[in-house]
Design a protein around this motif. Structure first.
Motif, short mmCIF file in Angstrom:
data_model
loop_
_atom_site.label_atom_id
_atom_site.label_comp_id
_atom_site.label_asym_id
_atom_site.label_seq_id
_atom_site.Cartn_x
_atom_site.Cartn_y
_atom_site.Cartn_z
N ASN A 216 110.82 11.17 40.99
CA ASN A 216 109.63 11.63 41.80
C ASN A 216 108.33 12.31 40.98
OD1 ASN A 216 109.91 9.12 43.78
ND2 ASN A 216 110.60 10.84 45.51
N TYR A 218 105.32 13.70 39.30
CA TYR A 218 103.78 12.91 39.64
C TYR A 218 103.09 13.94 38.66
CZ TYR A 218 104.88 10.27 43.69
OH TYR A 218 105.04 9.76 44.76
N SER A 278 102.23 13.62 49.06
CA SER A 278 101.59 13.76 50.21
C SER A 278 101.66 15.68 50.80
CB SER A 278 101.08 12.82 51.59
OG SER A 278 100.95 11.62 51.05
N THR A 308 98.84 10.37 40.92
CA THR A 308 99.59 8.91 40.03
C THR A 308 101.44 9.49 39.79
OG1 THR A 308 99.70 7.43 38.92
CG2 THR A 308 99.09 9.34 37.56
N LYS A 323 95.03 6.22 35.68
CA LYS A 323 95.53 6.39 36.97
C LYS A 323 94.69 7.24 37.47
CE LYS A 323 99.18 2.52 35.66
NZ LYS A 323 100.72 2.38 36.70
N ALA A 327 92.77 7.68 40.74
CA ALA A 327 92.76 8.68 42.18
C ALA A 327 91.98 9.45 42.43
CB ALA A 327 94.12 8.80 42.48
N GLU A 340 92.99 11.21 46.94
CA GLU A 340 94.01 9.76 47.31
C GLU A 340 94.86 10.12 45.77
OE1 GLU A 340 94.30 6.06 48.03
OE2 GLU A 340 92.31 7.36 48.67
N PHE A 342 97.48 7.12 43.56
CA PHE A 342 97.33 6.24 43.29
C PHE A 342 97.46 4.99 43.79
CE2 PHE A 342 98.51 2.62 40.03
CZ PHE A 342 96.75 2.78 39.62
N LYS A 343 97.09 3.74 43.94
CA LYS A 343 98.10 2.38 43.88
C LYS A 343 97.30 1.36 42.66
CE LYS A 343 95.57 2.66 49.01
NZ LYS A 343 95.25 4.01 48.72
N PRO A 344 97.77 0.37 42.62
CA PRO A 344 97.27 -0.68 42.13
C PRO A 344 96.34 -1.62 42.35
CG PRO A 344 99.66 -0.83 42.74
CD PRO A 344 99.43 0.02 43.40
N SER A 345 95.90 -1.66 43.78
CA SER A 345 94.57 -1.84 44.83
C SER A 345 93.56 -1.03 43.69
CB SER A 345 94.86 -2.40 45.88
OG SER A 345 94.76 -0.74 46.47
#
Length: 615
Positions: A216, A218, A278, A308, A323, A327, A340, A342-345
């Motif tokens: 992970n 980021y 988070s 991201t 990305k 965000a 925020e 990032f997510k694909p949406s």
């Protein structure tokens, strides 16, 4: 110069002029400073152009650090002094110095120590080269290198055509080469905080993306909000020091494995390997929520964070940065001190917004925007008091798109101001027709967006439309939200008072949702307050009933008209009537209707629900 001569007399076996000739005869413009171990300037000379502008008598006998060095660079300069006095080599270093006008200029300094053979007196000579001059020379060397590579064995005859100074430049470019390393530092590190900069981040990502580790990892963008305002309030030096302190705070917070970058005026980047992003970000924001003391100024900073995951070897550096930017933008839409991930949406949403923006522009050219009108009923005489104008997008003349879809995007891309002008122009044109059906109380109520209200041409554009249409007895009412009204209350009061001269009144929309302060409600020269529909629709609840009752009593005391929005049932209608509300609107009375539908009802004298008659 007496102070200098006393020490020069003790220095044996060396002439400063000879020494300088060996070191600096390849540079046209430079500064020579001879100084004692306590920092006192013994001799000062500028060779060539006066790049600092001091006369020798202005600086000789004074401390170097007091004359040339800005307050915030003194600590670093004292570190250089200590190194030199302790016989440690600091042969080259780059630092800013002040010229005679107080303007900072970046210099590359060459240092050498001169010792007396008698009593070990320490004297230092520092030669300063302007980075601009060195860059010019560097380019000149590169040009000659290209030329020399083309010259064959017969070039000996050409050497006489090259000046002695240029040949020396070619032979003695060690200072320039050393400067190149300083340029590389400035290219990959932030000058203010000394942290790696955006170029370093991109270089790291390029290497990482090509050989990404599993886990992970980021990328985080941390933006300091409203630094421009702080610059105005406190000055650039204070804000620069604030940024330095924040960078140090971040270094203390982050682990040794984390990587910190300064990638813009108000933005940091962090690369971290963490399980719960988070939790990591929330902890970061909590630890940054401190008050900074900068020269006695207590400053609190707000932040926004976008993050991201770096997990796809097929993802380019550009894509990763994009990305993270998306965000961050989304977090700023949420408000201050939000984050925020990032997510694909988010990409889908951005694509959707881009398409809507393009179609918005086309729709404006094709006159696809129309107005609907919702009646507002006077509860005292049960007649129509006015019509609230509601904008709709009749896309391709076939489907209606909700304002919830396009208004936020119009706000973002700046089209809301032009849409506002369309609404106002159509409203005034329709008022020409409606005026003949109603009494003098009748108003056309128009919503004004936050962006439109603060636009510098807001007042002039309205006056221009009104003067072009020349409608007698036109009563317009502009609706603004509480948040807009009090963001700059003095500006709001000025606008309201100016537009009063043109028969325009103001109503406070969605009252009760945001601030609901008695103080600003008393100050604002508004005519009406519109109770938000969230209260009206819950009015049968005892607590909400009490809130609405209080709002109505308060407005009555202040001489304000009260409108209940979103009335959907007969019971809501009756309760508002019992509480003394002046006006109501909502689907119980009528849904929003087109111009033609309203006109037909008026011509046929049809009665709206909640009214006895139209006229």
């Amino acid at each position: 110069m007496n102070l200098g001569k006393e020490i020069y007399g003790k220095i044996q076996g060396r002439k400063i002029e000879d020494f300088l000739e060996k070191i600096a005869n390849n540079i046209n413009d430079y500064v020579i400073v001879v100084w004692a171990g306590d920092g006192t300037i013994l001799e000062f000379r500028e060779i060539g152009d006066k790049i600092l502008g001091y006369l020798p008598e202005q600086v000789e006998g004074k401390k170097w650090i007091d004359v040339f060095i800005d307050e915030k660079e003194k600590e670093e300069m004292e570190w250089v002094y200590r190194k030199l006095l302790n016989n440690e080599q600091v042969r080259y270093y780059v630092n800013p110095v002040k010229d005679v006008n107080g303007i900072k200029k970046i210099f590359l300094w060459y240092n050498s120590r001169i010792e007396s053979s008698e009593d070990d007196e320490k004297v230092f000579i520092s030669i300063g080269f302007s980075l601009d001059e060195i860059e010019r020379l560097n380019k000149k060397i590169q040009r000659y290198e290209r030329e020399f590579s083309k010259i064959n064995e017969q070039s000996e005859s050409l050497k006489f055509k090259i000046s002695k100074q240029d040949l020396v430049l070619k032979q003695k470019d060690e200072i320039i080469k050393d400067y190149k390393s300083k340029i590389e530092f400035l290219a990959f590190f932030d000058e203010l905080t000394k942290l790696p900069n955006k170029n370093s981040l991109i270089r790291w990502l390029n290497l990482r993306v090509s050989n990404v580790e599993k886990g992970n990892i980021y990328l985080i963008f941390l933006e300091l909000r409203n630094l421009e305002k702080l610059n105005v309030m406190y000055g650039y030096d204070i804000v620069d020091e604030l940024i330095v302190q924040i960078s140090r705070k971040l270094e203390d917070i982050l682990s040794k494995e984390d990587k910190l970058f300064k990638i813009g005026f108000d933005r940091f980047a962090i690369i971290c390997k963490i399980e719960s992003i988070s939790e990591y970000i929330e902890n970061l924001l909590a630890k940054l929520a401190v008050v900074y003391n900068i020269n006695g100024n207590l400053i609190r900073v707000n932040y926004n964070i976008g993050a991201t995951l770096i997990d796809d070897t097929n993802d380019s550096t550009t894509s990763i940065l994009r990305k993270c930017d998306l965000a961050l933008i989304k977090s700023k839409e949420k408000g201050l001190n939000e984050y925020e991930i990032f997510k694909p949406s988010l990409e889908v949403q951005t694509l959707k917004e881009g398409i809507i923006e393009k179609e918005l522009r086309n729709g404006m050219d094709l006159n696809e925007f129309i107005l609907l009108y919702q009646p507002i009923i006077n509860l005292r005489n049960r007649q129509i008091y006015g019509l609230e104008v509601l904008l709709r997008w009749h896309y391709l003349k076939s489907v209606y798109i909700s304002p919830l879809e396009f208004i936020p995007i119009a706000e973002k891309c700046g089209l809301i101001v032009d849409l506002g002008k369309i609404v106002l122009k159509q409203s005034v044109e329709s008022a020409k027709v409606f005026n003949s059906y109603f009494n003098e109380e009748f108003v056309i109520s128009v919503n004004i967006s936050p962006r439109q209200f603060v636009d510098k041409e807001f007042i002039t554009s309205i006056i221009e439309i009104l003067e072009n249409e020349k409608i007698k007895n036109l009563k317009l009412q502009f609706e603004i939200t509480e948040k807009v009204a009090i963001e700059n209350i003095n500006y709001t009061i000025e606008v309201i008072n100016q537009l009063k001269n043109y028969g325009i009144t103001f109503a406070l929309d969605d009252f009760g949702v945001d601030y609901s302060s008695l103080n600003y409600l008393r100050k604002l020269p508004i005519e009406a307050v519109k109770i938000d529909k969230s209260f009206v629709q819950e009015i049968e609840n005892e607590e909400t009933y009490f809130v609405v009752e209080t709002i109505i009593r308060l407005c009555k005391k202040l001489g304000l008209k009260i409108v209940g929005e979103g009335v959907e049932t007969e019971n809501q209608y009756k309760i508002l009537n019992q509480l003394g509300c002046d006006y109501v609107q909502g689907y119980f009375i009528s849904k929003p209707l087109s111009f033609e539908e309203i006109l037909i009802k008026l011509q046929n004298k049809e009665i709206f629900r909640g009214t006895d008659m139209v006229k």
